[in-house]
Design a protein around this motif. Structure first.
Motif, PDB file in Angstrom:
ATOM      1  N   GLY A 138      -0.868   7.430 -13.805  1.00 60.56           N
ATOM      2  CA  GLY A 138      -1.820   8.273 -13.112  1.00 60.56           C
ATOM      3  C   GLY A 138      -1.345   8.447 -11.691  1.00 60.56           C
ATOM      4  N   ARG A 139      -2.195   8.996 -10.921  1.00 56.35           N
ATOM      5  CA  ARG A 139      -1.872   9.178  -9.519  1.00 56.35           C
ATOM      6  C   ARG A 139      -1.740   7.823  -8.867  1.00 56.35           C
ATOM      7  N   PRO A 140      -0.590   7.494  -8.273  1.00 61.88           N
ATOM      8  CA  PRO A 140      -0.454   6.197  -7.621  1.00 61.88           C
ATOM      9  C   PRO A 140      -1.514   6.018  -6.548  1.00 61.88           C
ATOM     10  N   ALA A 141      -2.326   5.002  -6.707  1.00 57.19           N
ATOM     11  CA  ALA A 141      -3.361   4.704  -5.714  1.00 57.19           C
ATOM     12  C   ALA A 141      -2.772   3.770  -4.670  1.00 57.19           C
ATOM     13  N   ALA A 142      -3.372   3.769  -3.495  1.00 54.09           N
ATOM     14  CA  ALA A 142      -2.954   2.806  -2.486  1.00 54.09           C
ATOM     15  C   ALA A 142      -3.286   1.422  -3.010  1.00 54.09           C
ATOM     16  N   ASP A 143      -2.317   0.561  -3.013  1.00 54.99           N
ATOM     17  CA  ASP A 143      -2.543  -0.799  -3.483  1.00 54.99           C
ATOM     18  C   ASP A 143      -1.809  -1.754  -2.559  1.00 54.99           C
ATOM     19  N   SER A 144      -2.101  -3.030  -2.708  1.00 56.62           N
ATOM     20  CA  SER A 144      -1.535  -4.008  -1.793  1.00 56.62           C
ATOM     21  C   SER A 144      -0.216  -4.562  -2.267  1.00 56.62           C
ATOM     22  N   ARG A 145       0.244  -4.122  -3.415  1.00 57.49           N
ATOM     23  CA  ARG A 145       1.446  -4.724  -3.949  1.00 57.49           C
ATOM     24  C   ARG A 145       2.559  -3.747  -3.832  1.00 57.49           C
TER      25      ARG A 145
ATOM     26  N   LYS B 204       0.809  -1.224   0.000  1.00 58.41           N
ATOM     27  CA  LYS B 204       0.000   0.000   0.000  1.00 58.41           C
ATOM     28  C   LYS B 204       0.840   1.271   0.000  1.00 58.41           C
ATOM     29  N   HIS B 205       2.039   1.179  -0.587  1.00 58.50           N
ATOM     30  CA  HIS B 205       2.905   2.352  -0.710  1.00 58.50           C
ATOM     31  C   HIS B 205       3.311   2.604  -2.156  1.00 58.50           C
ATOM     32  N   GLY B 206       2.690   1.913  -3.104  1.00 56.30           N
ATOM     33  CA  GLY B 206       2.995   2.116  -4.517  1.00 56.30           C
ATOM     34  C   GLY B 206       4.191   1.326  -5.029  1.00 56.30           C
ATOM     35  N   ILE B 207       4.725   0.412  -4.223  1.00 56.48           N
ATOM     36  CA  ILE B 207       5.892  -0.361  -4.642  1.00 56.48           C
ATOM     37  C   ILE B 207       5.548  -1.296  -5.802  1.00 56.48           C
ATOM     38  N   GLY B 208       4.427  -1.990  -5.709  1.00 55.37           N
ATOM     39  CA  GLY B 208       4.024  -2.888  -6.790  1.00 55.37           C
ATOM     40  C   GLY B 208       3.851  -2.141  -8.099  1.00 55.37           C
ATOM     41  N   ARG B 209       3.212  -0.979  -8.034  1.00 50.71           N
ATOM     42  CA  ARG B 209       3.012  -0.144  -9.231  1.00 50.71           C
ATOM     43  C   ARG B 209       4.365   0.256  -9.819  1.00 50.71           C
ATOM     44  N   ALA B 210       5.281   0.685  -8.967  1.00 52.98           N
ATOM     45  CA  ALA B 210       6.605   1.110  -9.447  1.00 52.98           C
ATOM     46  C   ALA B 210       7.368  -0.056 -10.066  1.00 52.98           C
ATOM     47  N   LEU B 211       7.291  -1.231  -9.450  1.00 56.37           N
ATOM     48  CA  LEU B 211       8.002  -2.392  -9.976  1.00 56.37           C
ATOM     49  C   LEU B 211       7.474  -2.801 -11.350  1.00 56.37           C
ATOM     50  N   ILE B 212       6.157  -2.908 -11.484  1.00 62.33           N
ATOM     51  CA  ILE B 212       5.603  -3.402 -12.748  1.00 62.33           C
ATOM     52  C   ILE B 212       5.763  -2.373 -13.865  1.00 62.33           C
ATOM     53  N   THR B 213       5.635  -1.088 -13.551  1.00 64.49           N
ATOM     54  CA  THR B 213       5.829  -0.099 -14.615  1.00 64.49           C
ATOM     55  C   THR B 213       7.303  -0.015 -15.014  1.00 64.49           C
ATOM     56  N   THR B 214       8.196  -0.170 -14.060  1.00 64.26           N
ATOM     57  CA  THR B 214       9.627  -0.131 -14.382  1.00 64.26           C
ATOM     58  C   THR B 214      10.016  -1.290 -15.286  1.00 64.26           C
ATOM     59  N   ILE B 215       9.579  -2.502 -14.957  1.00 66.89           N
ATOM     60  CA  ILE B 215       9.980  -3.647 -15.781  1.00 66.89           C
ATOM     61  C   ILE B 215       9.342  -3.596 -17.163  1.00 66.89           C
TER      62      ILE B 215
END
Length: 195
Positions: free
Chosen positions: A188-195, A120-131
């Motif tokens: 978009g705006r990073p939403a709180a997520d579980s990943r 819930k800190h945007g890490i999953g979003r950052a990882l998947i968009t980076t790769i």
């Protein structure tokens, strides 16, 4: 490398996203996956061999998120190949929905996991968009447990849509959904997520 400030200024709590030598950190990565995905020791042992084999395939790469030098999350994937085991399992389900063409020209996200303490800190979003930003393929595919979950919400927010549902993998107790998205992924705006 990407940095996410922990408390508004650079410091030891920053989350750093960068390339990961997954074979060299396989046990640390699988410890994160075991916590995030609820795996037992036997499942971890099987997945260890799978990860090490996958990382020898052409185009396979991994990224990690570290906090204070410790792995907080990771993602890995590769260009999809119809001869890979995953593709042979999902192909009939995709064909039945008219989407088996997604198996060609796609970068597959094989695993994406974030330690529960760092979700819930945007890490999953950052990882998947980076790769996926580094992928030569025009689209990406993945599979996720076929329930409404924070992970599926994250994938949808990035542009992934369901291509097939109720996909059954041998020995998996729950069905999966196969999802696909054009690249680059939506921003978009990073939403709180579980990943």
């Amino acid at each position: 490398m990407l940095r996410f400030p922990g408390h508004g200024r650079p410091g030891p709590d920053d989350i750093v996203i960068g390339p990961l030598d997954l074979p060299g950190h396989v046990d640390e990565a699988l410890a994160v996956q075991a916590l995030a995905f609820g795996l037992g020791p036997d499942e971890v042992a099987v997945r260890r061999q799978i990860v090490l084999r996958h990382m020898t395939l052409p185009g396979a790469r991994a990224y990690g998120a570290t906090v204070r030098g410790r792995l907080a999350g990771f993602v890995y994937g590769m260009p999809n190949d119809r001869a890979h085991w995953w593709s042979t399992v999902v192909e009939p389900y995709l064909r039945a929905q008219g989407h088996d063409d997604w198996l060609d020209g796609s970068f597959v996200i094989t695993e994406l996991h974030v330690h529960p303490r760092h979700q819930k800190h945007g890490i999953g979003r950052a990882l998947i968009t980076t790769i996926t930003d580094g992928a030569a393929e025009p689209r990406s595919i993945l599979s996720a447990i076929d329930i409404e979950s924070p992970a599926r919400h994250l994938y949808r927010s990035l542009g992934y849509r369901d291509l097939a549902r109720q996909v059954h993998f041998p020995s998996a107790p729950r069905p999966y959904a196969v999802m696909g998205a054009p690249l680059p992924l939506l921003r978009g705006r990073p939403a709180a997520d579980s990943r």
